[in-house]
Design a protein around this motif. Structure first.
Motif, PDB file in Angstrom:
ATOM      1  N   LEU A  20       0.844  -1.191   0.000  1.00 54.73           N
ATOM      2  CA  LEU A  20       0.000   0.000   0.000  1.00 54.73           C
ATOM      3  C   LEU A  20       0.877   1.239   0.000  1.00 54.73           C
ATOM      4  O   LEU A  20       1.950   1.253   0.601  1.00 54.73           O
ATOM      5  CB  LEU A  20      -0.907   0.020   1.226  1.00 54.73           C
ATOM      6  N   SER A  21       0.396   2.275  -0.667  1.00 51.64           N
ATOM      7  CA  SER A  21       1.082   3.562  -0.683  1.00 51.64           C
ATOM      8  C   SER A  21       0.142   4.639  -0.189  1.00 51.64           C
ATOM      9  O   SER A  21      -1.077   4.547  -0.374  1.00 51.64           O
ATOM     10  CB  SER A  21       1.544   3.904  -2.105  1.00 51.64           C
ATOM     11  N   CYS A  22       0.717   5.662   0.407  1.00 51.67           N
ATOM     12  CA  CYS A  22      -0.046   6.817   0.871  1.00 51.67           C
ATOM     13  C   CYS A  22       0.712   8.061   0.435  1.00 51.67           C
ATOM     14  O   CYS A  22       1.778   8.370   0.975  1.00 51.67           O
ATOM     15  CB  CYS A  22      -0.201   6.779   2.382  1.00 51.67           C
ATOM     16  N   ALA A  23       0.187   8.748  -0.569  1.00 53.93           N
ATOM     17  CA  ALA A  23       0.815   9.959  -1.066  1.00 53.93           C
ATOM     18  C   ALA A  23       0.431  11.133  -0.182  1.00 53.93           C
ATOM     19  O   ALA A  23      -0.759  11.347   0.103  1.00 53.93           O
ATOM     20  CB  ALA A  23       0.377  10.214  -2.507  1.00 53.93           C
ATOM     21  N   VAL A  24       1.431  11.900   0.232  1.00 53.31           N
ATOM     22  CA  VAL A  24       1.232  13.026   1.136  1.00 53.31           C
ATOM     23  C   VAL A  24       1.440  14.327   0.374  1.00 53.31           C
ATOM     24  O   VAL A  24       2.444  14.494  -0.315  1.00 53.31           O
ATOM     25  CB  VAL A  24       2.220  12.959   2.306  1.00 53.31           C
ATOM     26  N   SER A  25       0.499  15.235   0.499  1.00 51.97           N
ATOM     27  CA  SER A  25       0.651  16.541  -0.129  1.00 51.97           C
ATOM     28  C   SER A  25       0.189  17.628   0.847  1.00 51.97           C
ATOM     29  O   SER A  25      -0.445  17.330   1.854  1.00 51.97           O
ATOM     30  CB  SER A  25      -0.158  16.625  -1.427  1.00 51.97           C
ATOM     31  N   GLY A  26       0.537  18.872   0.529  1.00 50.79           N
ATOM     32  CA  GLY A  26       0.157  19.976   1.391  1.00 50.79           C
ATOM     33  C   GLY A  26       1.217  20.273   2.435  1.00 50.79           C
ATOM     34  O   GLY A  26       2.375  19.888   2.304  1.00 50.79           O
ATOM     35  N   ASN A  27       0.800  20.915   3.485  1.00 54.60           N
ATOM     36  CA  ASN A  27       1.699  21.333   4.554  1.00 54.60           C
ATOM     37  C   ASN A  27       2.135  20.136   5.386  1.00 54.60           C
ATOM     38  O   ASN A  27       1.322  19.488   6.019  1.00 54.60           O
ATOM     39  CB  ASN A  27       0.995  22.357   5.439  1.00 54.60           C
ATOM     40  N   ARG A  28       3.422  19.816   5.373  1.00 56.31           N
ATOM     41  CA  ARG A  28       3.900  18.606   6.020  1.00 56.31           C
ATOM     42  C   ARG A  28       4.335  18.822   7.462  1.00 56.31           C
ATOM     43  O   ARG A  28       4.940  17.951   8.068  1.00 56.31           O
ATOM     44  CB  ARG A  28       5.044  18.007   5.222  1.00 56.31           C
ATOM     45  N   TYR A  29       3.996  19.975   8.034  1.00 52.68           N
ATOM     46  CA  TYR A  29       4.464  20.252   9.381  1.00 52.68           C
ATOM     47  C   TYR A  29       3.902  19.265  10.384  1.00 52.68           C
ATOM     48  O   TYR A  29       4.467  19.038  11.431  1.00 52.68           O
ATOM     49  CB  TYR A  29       4.061  21.673   9.788  1.00 52.68           C
ATOM     50  N   SER A  30       2.762  18.682  10.077  1.00 47.12           N
ATOM     51  CA  SER A  30       2.084  17.809  11.035  1.00 47.12           C
ATOM     52  C   SER A  30       2.514  16.355  10.921  1.00 47.12           C
ATOM     53  O   SER A  30       1.908  15.485  11.503  1.00 47.12           O
ATOM     54  CB  SER A  30       0.570  17.899  10.855  1.00 47.12           C
ATOM     55  N   LEU A  31       3.567  16.056  10.164  1.00 48.86           N
ATOM     56  CA  LEU A  31       3.954  14.665   9.954  1.00 48.86           C
ATOM     57  C   LEU A  31       4.883  14.173  11.047  1.00 48.86           C
ATOM     58  O   LEU A  31       5.905  13.570  10.783  1.00 48.86           O
ATOM     59  CB  LEU A  31       4.597  14.515   8.590  1.00 48.86           C
ATOM     60  N   TYR A  32       4.513  14.449  12.281  1.00 53.07           N
ATOM     61  CA  TYR A  32       5.305  13.975  13.415  1.00 53.07           C
ATOM     62  C   TYR A  32       5.249  12.463  13.498  1.00 53.07           C
ATOM     63  O   TYR A  32       6.219  11.818  13.851  1.00 53.07           O
ATOM     64  CB  TYR A  32       4.752  14.605  14.691  1.00 53.07           C
ATOM     65  N   CYS A  33       4.099  11.914  13.185  1.00 45.45           N
ATOM     66  CA  CYS A  33       3.886  10.479  13.272  1.00 45.45           C
ATOM     67  C   CYS A  33       2.886  10.087  12.194  1.00 45.45           C
ATOM     68  O   CYS A  33       1.910  10.807  11.967  1.00 45.45           O
ATOM     69  CB  CYS A  33       3.327  10.137  14.658  1.00 45.45           C
ATOM     70  N   MET A  92     -10.730  -2.244   4.908  1.00 43.95           N
ATOM     71  CA  MET A  92     -10.376  -0.974   4.303  1.00 43.95           C
ATOM     72  C   MET A  92      -9.189  -0.426   5.083  1.00 43.95           C
ATOM     73  O   MET A  92      -9.239  -0.340   6.317  1.00 43.95           O
ATOM     74  CB  MET A  92     -11.548  -0.003   4.368  1.00 43.95           C
ATOM     75  N   TYR A  93      -8.135  -0.084   4.366  1.00 43.13           N
ATOM     76  CA  TYR A  93      -6.916   0.406   4.994  1.00 43.13           C
ATOM     77  C   TYR A  93      -6.801   1.913   4.792  1.00 43.13           C
ATOM     78  O   TYR A  93      -6.969   2.415   3.675  1.00 43.13           O
ATOM     79  CB  TYR A  93      -5.697  -0.312   4.417  1.00 43.13           C
ATOM     80  N   TYR A  94      -6.482   2.602   5.885  1.00 48.36           N
ATOM     81  CA  TYR A  94      -6.371   4.049   5.887  1.00 48.36           C
ATOM     82  C   TYR A  94      -4.998   4.466   6.395  1.00 48.36           C
ATOM     83  O   TYR A  94      -4.473   3.873   7.341  1.00 48.36           O
ATOM     84  CB  TYR A  94      -7.402   4.668   6.819  1.00 48.36           C
ATOM     85  N   CYS A  95      -4.435   5.501   5.783  1.00 45.48           N
ATOM     86  CA  CYS A  95      -3.267   6.126   6.387  1.00 45.48           C
ATOM     87  C   CYS A  95      -3.716   7.392   7.110  1.00 45.48           C
ATOM     88  O   CYS A  95      -4.766   7.970   6.795  1.00 45.48           O
ATOM     89  CB  CYS A  95      -2.194   6.430   5.348  1.00 45.48           C
ATOM     90  N   ALA A  96      -2.921   7.791   8.083  1.00 47.09           N
ATOM     91  CA  ALA A  96      -3.291   8.927   8.913  1.00 47.09           C
ATOM     92  C   ALA A  96      -2.045   9.569   9.491  1.00 47.09           C
ATOM     93  O   ALA A  96      -0.979   8.945   9.564  1.00 47.09           O
ATOM     94  CB  ALA A  96      -4.218   8.465  10.044  1.00 47.09           C
ATOM     95  N   THR A  97      -2.199  10.821   9.921  1.00 48.39           N
ATOM     96  CA  THR A  97      -1.096  11.537  10.547  1.00 48.39           C
ATOM     97  C   THR A  97      -1.477  11.990  11.952  1.00 48.39           C
ATOM     98  O   THR A  97      -2.646  12.289  12.227  1.00 48.39           O
ATOM     99  CB  THR A  97      -0.698  12.782   9.730  1.00 48.39           C
ATOM    100  N   ALA A  98      -0.472  12.032  12.814  1.00 48.57           N
ATOM    101  CA  ALA A  98      -0.635  12.536  14.175  1.00 48.57           C
ATOM    102  C   ALA A  98       0.277  13.742  14.329  1.00 48.57           C
ATOM    103  O   ALA A  98       1.483  13.633  14.113  1.00 48.57           O
ATOM    104  CB  ALA A  98      -0.267  11.460  15.188  1.00 48.57           C
ATOM    105  N   PRO A  99      -0.266  14.901  14.707  1.00 46.22           N
ATOM    106  CA  PRO A  99       0.528  16.126  14.691  1.00 46.22           C
ATOM    107  C   PRO A  99       1.469  16.304  15.868  1.00 46.22           C
ATOM    108  O   PRO A  99       2.437  17.064  15.769  1.00 46.22           O
ATOM    109  CB  PRO A  99      -0.540  17.218  14.696  1.00 46.22           C
ATOM    110  N   ALA A 100       1.197  15.645  16.988  1.00 45.46           N
ATOM    111  CA  ALA A 100       1.958  16.019  18.173  1.00 45.46           C
ATOM    112  C   ALA A 100       2.442  14.854  19.022  1.00 45.46           C
ATOM    113  O   ALA A 100       3.258  15.049  19.914  1.00 45.46           O
ATOM    114  CB  ALA A 100       1.098  16.934  19.049  1.00 45.46           C
ATOM    115  N   TYR A 101       1.967  13.676  18.768  1.00 48.66           N
ATOM    116  CA  TYR A 101       2.311  12.561  19.650  1.00 48.66           C
ATOM    117  C   TYR A 101       2.363  11.278  18.852  1.00 48.66           C
ATOM    118  O   TYR A 101       1.514  11.014  18.013  1.00 48.66           O
ATOM    119  CB  TYR A 101       1.256  12.446  20.758  1.00 48.66           C
ATOM    120  N   CYS A 102       3.390  10.484  19.141  1.00 47.93           N
ATOM    121  CA  CYS A 102       3.533   9.182  18.494  1.00 47.93           C
ATOM    122  C   CYS A 102       3.550   8.139  19.598  1.00 47.93           C
ATOM    123  O   CYS A 102       4.488   8.119  20.401  1.00 47.93           O
ATOM    124  CB  CYS A 102       4.819   9.135  17.672  1.00 47.93           C
ATOM    125  N   PRO A 103       2.563   7.279  19.670  1.00 47.12           N
ATOM    126  CA  PRO A 103       2.516   6.314  20.766  1.00 47.12           C
ATOM    127  C   PRO A 103       3.687   5.345  20.703  1.00 47.12           C
ATOM    128  O   PRO A 103       4.226   5.065  19.633  1.00 47.12           O
ATOM    129  CB  PRO A 103       1.179   5.588  20.536  1.00 47.12           C
TER     130      PRO A 103
END
Length: 125
Positions: A20-33, A92-103
């Motif tokens: 699976l691939s997840c293409a990321v676009s836009g402001n990447r500042y929130s890609l902490y996790c 169904m597989y989803y990718c997601a971003t966490a802006p401030a915390y990575c468990p």
């Protein structure tokens, strides 16, 4: 604002592989996790794997030693290599971003706030 778009889902027989691939676009500042989740009808979305911006990874026990999460920062893409697939991996597989915390362990819904539209994975026995 970050946008995520998954691809690579499909139908395979048990024992097969998919990436699976997840293409990321836009402001990447929130890609902490970043993480991968999956969901089947009638069930809660569950965390599968996550990767910290520094590269550390964590997996759900059900996919450990079969799935590999990785990221290519040059291509702005998150991946999930899925090997030895089982019928119970269907969903169904989803990718997601966490802006401030990575468990420390597998990803948890509460920590992730931006989601893609999902890609379907079906594994037949």
């Amino acid at each position: 604002q970050v946008q995520l778009e998954e691809s690579g889902g499909g139908s395979v027989q048990a024992g097969g592989s998919l990436r699976l691939s997840c293409a990321v676009s836009g402001n990447r500042y929130s890609l902490y996790c970043m993480g991968w989740f999956r969901q089947t009808p009638g069930k809660e979305r569950e965390g599968v794997a996550r990767i910290h911006g520094f590269g550390t990874t964590a997996y759900a026990d059900s996919v450990k030693d079969r799935f590999i999460i990785s990221q290519d920062n040059d291509k702005n893409t998150l991946y999930l290599q899925m090997n030895n697939l089982k019928p119970e991996d269907t969903g169904m597989y989803y990718c997601a971003t966490a802006p401030a915390y990575c468990p420390a362990g597998p990803p948890k819904l509460v920590d992730f706030d931006t989601w893609g539209q999902g890609t379907q994975v079906t594994v037949s026995s």
